[in-house]
Design an enzyme around this catalytic site. Structure first.
Site, PDB file in Angstrom:
ATOM      1  N   ARG A 295       9.093   0.174  -0.979  1.00 24.49           N
ATOM      2  CA  ARG A 295       8.483  -0.993  -1.520  1.00 24.49           C
ATOM      3  C   ARG A 295       9.995  -1.507  -2.163  1.00 24.49           C
ATOM      4  NH1 ARG A 295       3.371  -1.845  -1.366  1.00 24.49           N
ATOM      5  NH2 ARG A 295       1.837   0.123  -2.229  1.00 24.49           N
TER       6      ARG A 295
ATOM      7  N   GLU B 129      10.355   5.256  -5.418  1.00 26.34           N
ATOM      8  CA  GLU B 129      10.468   3.827  -6.189  1.00 26.34           C
ATOM      9  C   GLU B 129       9.760   4.973  -7.565  1.00 26.34           C
ATOM     10  OE1 GLU B 129       6.044   1.187  -6.037  1.00 26.34           O
ATOM     11  OE2 GLU B 129       6.047   3.330  -5.750  1.00 26.34           O
TER      12      GLU B 129
HETATM   13  N1  DCP Z   1       1.768  -0.161  -8.245  1.00 21.09           N
HETATM   14  C1  DCP Z   1       1.243  -1.596  -8.660  1.00 21.09           C
HETATM   15  N2  DCP Z   1       1.941  -2.649  -9.278  1.00 21.09           N
HETATM   16  C2  DCP Z   1       3.004  -2.499  -8.168  1.00 21.09           C
HETATM   17  C3  DCP Z   1       3.511  -1.499  -7.396  1.00 21.09           C
HETATM   18  C4  DCP Z   1       2.450   0.043  -7.794  1.00 21.09           C
HETATM   19  O1  DCP Z   1       0.380  -1.842  -9.683  1.00 21.09           O
HETATM   20  N3  DCP Z   1       3.713  -3.676  -8.131  1.00 21.09           N
HETATM   21  C5  DCP Z   1       1.211   1.072  -8.709  1.00 21.09           C
HETATM   22  C6  DCP Z   1       0.013   1.789  -7.358  1.00 21.09           C
HETATM   23  C7  DCP Z   1      -0.342   2.621  -7.180  1.00 21.09           C
HETATM   24  C8  DCP Z   1       1.291   2.778  -8.200  1.00 21.09           C
HETATM   25  O2  DCP Z   1       1.817   2.105  -9.249  1.00 21.09           O
HETATM   26  O3  DCP Z   1      -0.679   3.629  -8.573  1.00 21.09           O
HETATM   27  C9  DCP Z   1       2.127   3.227  -7.570  1.00 21.09           C
HETATM   28  O4  DCP Z   1       1.883   2.487  -5.949  1.00 21.09           O
HETATM   29  P1  DCP Z   1       2.658   3.318  -4.650  1.00 21.09           P
HETATM   30  O5  DCP Z   1       1.613   2.265  -3.724  1.00 21.09           O
HETATM   31  O6  DCP Z   1       3.080   1.861  -4.411  1.00 21.09           O
HETATM   32  O7  DCP Z   1       3.231   4.598  -4.266  1.00 21.09           O
HETATM   33  P2  DCP Z   1       2.284   6.110  -4.057  1.00 21.09           P
HETATM   34  O8  DCP Z   1       2.898   6.662  -4.601  1.00 21.09           O
HETATM   35  O9  DCP Z   1       0.534   5.593  -3.713  1.00 21.09           O
HETATM   36  O10 DCP Z   1       2.796   5.066  -2.745  1.00 21.09           O
HETATM   37  P3  DCP Z   1       2.630   6.668  -1.136  1.00 21.09           P
HETATM   38  O11 DCP Z   1       1.895   7.537  -1.708  1.00 21.09           O
HETATM   39  O12 DCP Z   1       1.968   5.909   0.103  1.00 21.09           O
HETATM   40  O13 DCP Z   1       3.777   7.229  -1.465  1.00 21.09           O
END
Ligand code: DCP
Length: 251
Positions: A118, A52
């Protein structure tokens, strides 16, 4: 100690073994998608994972000698910035999902799989929808969002369709602990309540199938649910168990 057996709602289309399968990895914030994605990437050369683009949202070039951290300003002032953030994250996702597959996948010999962390679907049916329900995206912004999202997805339907979804599931409280442990500065004020809402949204979409989806193909995409409460980073047995569940899902 192994992971629970997966709940495979249906299996991916095995009649087309030579086609590159496109699969997205879904689950709550900080559930461990990136860590799991790296495990998949390392498991076999048949699988290629696109991570991502969070860093792109942390430094948006404004062409005025300033760099804007959209993730940060979205969390500081969600009512002002959620719509803007959601347009940008979905556009960067679309770019990633439209990229041609890595060249090594084409001659991999096995069942090639492109995995995305995602998707344009979770952008809409998890985040944008939740932010609308919370009042951070207003009715006009939501109408505009859905309008361009549906239009673009219809235009690029063939190239954005998924053949499978892997759902990493853990209780919101555990996601909060992982979120606090990793300490991404922008997320320091994220509350349990928000993670609980996102959890329910994942369940409604991927398990209960009660989310109103606007894309026919998406309604039929098989879902592999994996128990993400286990330690899949360090525990080798757990790791192998999860990888073999994914392998079965793909084959
Ligand atoms: N986010 C958001 N809206 C989206 C996609 C992501 O507000 N459409 C935000 C939520 C988090 C950040 O972006 O603060 C990244 O979210 P993800 O859950 O997609 O990724 P992570 O890095 O938290 O995932 P993981 O820890 O599972 O690898």
């Amino acid at each position: 100690r192994g992971a629970r057996q997966p709940r495979v709602h249906t299996a991916p289309d095995k009649d087309k073994p030579s086609r590159i399968l496109r699969v997205s990895l879904e689950g709550n914030i900080a559930v461990g998608k990136s860590t799991f994605a790296k495990l998949l990437n390392a498991a076999t050369k048949d699988w290629d994972v696109a991570l991502e683009p969070v860093s792109k949202w942390q430094s948006v070039d404004t062409s005025q000698e300033t760099v804007s951290n959209l993730l940060d300003i979205m969390y500081r002032d969600p009512q002002r910035w959620s719509y803007t953030f959601q347009t940008f994250s979905c556009m960067s996702r679309m770019r990633t999902q439209l990229q041609p597959p890595a060249t090594h996948l084409l001659g991999s010999g096995g069942q090639p799989v492109q995995v995305f962390e995602r998707s344009v679907y979770s952008d809409r049916y998890i985040f944008a929808l939740t932010l609308f329900e919370m009042g951070c995206i207003n009715a006009t912004e939501w109408a505009v969002y859905q309008n361009w999202h549906s239009f673009l997805l219809e235009q690029f339907a063939q190239r954005l369709e998924l053949e499978g979804i892997i759902y990493l599931k853990a209780p919101p409280q555990m996601c909060l602990e992982r979120l606090q442990r990793r300490g991404r500065d922008e997320e320091k004020d994220v509350k349990l309540d928000y993670l609980e809402k996102l959890h329910v949204q994942h369940e409604n979409w991927l398990v209960n199938k009660s989310t109103e989806l606007h894309f026919e193909q998406l309604k039929r995409v098989p879902v592999l649910e994996l128990d993400a409460t286990v330690d899949f980073e360090k525990d080798k047995e757990v790791k192998n168990n999860l990888i073999s569940q994914v392998r079965n899902f793909f084959s």
